[in-house]
Each structure stands twice: as structure tokens, then as C-alpha cells.
Design a protein around this motif. Structure first.
Motif, PDB file in Angstrom:
ATOM      1  N   ILE A  56       0.871  -1.174   0.000  1.00 14.91           N
ATOM      2  CA  ILE A  56       0.000   0.000   0.000  1.00 14.91           C
ATOM      3  C   ILE A  56       0.910   1.226   0.000  1.00 14.91           C
ATOM      4  O   ILE A  56       1.723   1.402   0.912  1.00 14.91           O
ATOM      5  N   ARG A  78      -2.626   0.419  -4.373  1.00 14.05           N
ATOM      6  CA  ARG A  78      -2.212  -0.888  -3.851  1.00 14.05           C
ATOM      7  C   ARG A  78      -1.639  -1.687  -5.007  1.00 14.05           C
ATOM      8  O   ARG A  78      -2.080  -1.536  -6.152  1.00 14.05           O
ATOM      9  N   TYR A  80      -0.165  -5.867  -5.998  1.00 16.46           N
ATOM     10  CA  TYR A  80      -0.084  -7.257  -5.574  1.00 16.46           C
ATOM     11  C   TYR A  80       0.818  -8.005  -6.547  1.00 16.46           C
ATOM     12  O   TYR A  80       0.661  -7.873  -7.769  1.00 16.46           O
ATOM     13  N   ASP A  97       5.883   2.968   1.968  1.00 13.78           N
ATOM     14  CA  ASP A  97       4.754   2.048   1.882  1.00 13.78           C
ATOM     15  C   ASP A  97       4.696   1.108   3.076  1.00 13.78           C
ATOM     16  O   ASP A  97       5.595   1.079   3.911  1.00 13.78           O
ATOM     17  N   THR A  99       4.251  -2.980   3.325  1.00 17.25           N
ATOM     18  CA  THR A  99       4.303  -4.144   2.448  1.00 17.25           C
ATOM     19  C   THR A  99       4.156  -5.425   3.253  1.00 17.25           C
ATOM     20  O   THR A  99       4.851  -5.625   4.248  1.00 17.25           O
TER      21      THR A  99
END
Length: 116
Positions: A56, A78, A80, A97, A99
Motif C-alpha cells: 500500500i 495498492r 499485488y 509504503d 508491504t
């Protein structure tokens, strides 16, 4: 460095990550790790793969190539990366961030300095 993380995060152990210009605080669990990372310098990430990762973006910009697809992420985004998927990228100075790594031993903590 201007810290974006509150004292409770900064009191976590620092992760031992071999990159210049990074400060990362490690929250360790039995099955995973969560890192709170802040970058002072631009970083080029060579292609690599590992267990699943989710981030994020809190500040700044990161450019990732995930399984050959180029994407850019900024504050509020975000990302992934599924398990085993090759990825590389560029992290820009000022990036921060949170993580999640789906592995308990991705990073270790920095050795603690003993005081005389």
C-alpha cells in the motif's frame, strides 16, 4: 530524513535490507512479515521472485514490471505480486509504503549495536 511513521512503528526492529537509502521497520509474525518502508534515494530493483507480496503506497511513486507488465503506483494505490511471479522496478526517492510478505523469513532484523 522526515519520518512519516509514528513512534510506535519506528520502535519496531529495523529490517536488514541490502539497499542504500532505505529505512524499514519490521513487524514479524509466525507466518508472514509486514514492513513499513521509507526511501531517501532512487532505487533500481533487479528482476526477482519470491512468495506473494502486497503493498500500500503511503507517499511517492514506484514503477513496477510485474510478469512483463509495466505499472506505476502513487499515494493511495495498492499493488499485488503473486507468488513466484518475476518482477522488477524503480522506487523513487520519497517513496514510503506498508508491504506484506507472505513468508516469515523474507528479511531479518539489523544487528543491534551494543552500548559500552
Amino acid at each position: 530524513m522526515n519520518h512519516i511513521f509514528p513512534e510506535a512503528i519506528r520502535n519496531l526492529p529495523e529490517a536488514d535490507i541490502p539497499l542504500d537509502g532505505i529505512t524499514a521497520y519490521l513487524s514479524q509474525a509466525d507466518t508472514h512479515q509486514i514492513l513499513f518502508m521509507q526511501f531517501e534515494k532512487d532505487i533500481e530493483l533487479p528482476e526477482h521472485a519470491h512468495e506473494a507480496q502486497m503493498g500500500i503506497v503511503l507517499e511517492g511513486k514506484i514503477e513496477l514490471i510485474i510478469d512483463g507488465e509495466e505499472k506505476s503506483f502513487t499515494k493511495g494505490d495498492r499493488y499485488y505480486i503473486p507468488e513466484g511471479i518475476p518482477h522488477s522496478g524503480k522506487i523513487h526517492a520519497g517513496y514510503a509504503d506498508m508491504t506484506f510478505f507472505n513468508e516469515a523469513d523474507r528479511y531479518t532484523t539489523k544487528p543491534q549495536l551494543t552500548k559500552p
